[in-house]
Write a protein that holds these residues in place. Sequence first.
Motif: not given
Length: 183
Positions: A154-182
């Motif tokens: 798991a991970w936590y990213i603070k507001a304003g931080q520049l970030h990216r998530a890249t699939n580096t494997g051979a299979a589809p990657m599944e993630i669950i993300t939780v954010i406040p509604p906009r």
Amino acid sequence: MSPEEFGRQLKLLRHRLDLNLRELSRRSGVAASTLSAIEQGKTSPTLATVDKLLEALGVDFASFFAGGADSAAGQVFTADHMQKVQDAHRTYQFLLPAREDIKVEMLHEVINPSEKDSEWETHPYDLAGWMAAGDTMRLEIQEVGRWDLRPGDAWYIKAGQLHRATNTGAAPMEIITVIPPRR
């Protein structure tokens, strides 16, 4: 949703907010020429571009794509009522409806191995995520670090931080993300 329908809805929302293309371009960081092509249905934007546009318009994914659907009271949400959007590399499924009484937005994201270098993102809110399936994911947070994650991490990213998530494997990657509604 087809590129034509997305473009029509985007243009309608932009007009409702009394914004011209240049102002939306300035707010979102998306070129005015690209915005024009999107609104005309001539191009299909990536989900990262859609996120930038909706953020600049003050609208969350679920509300835009579901049109505020599933507003009935309830605490259980069945899969057949969940909305999905996708581009060539990613699929986002909105696990919770856009309602005033729900204080988080939860996404099931599938990132295909075809996306080798994902776009950098930044958000005005904190976000948390959990890797559910796949091989490996490279998480990069600019000026903080780079990690190779596996299912269960798991991970936590603070507001304003520049970030990216890249699939580096051979299979589809599944993630669950939780954010406040906009809303």
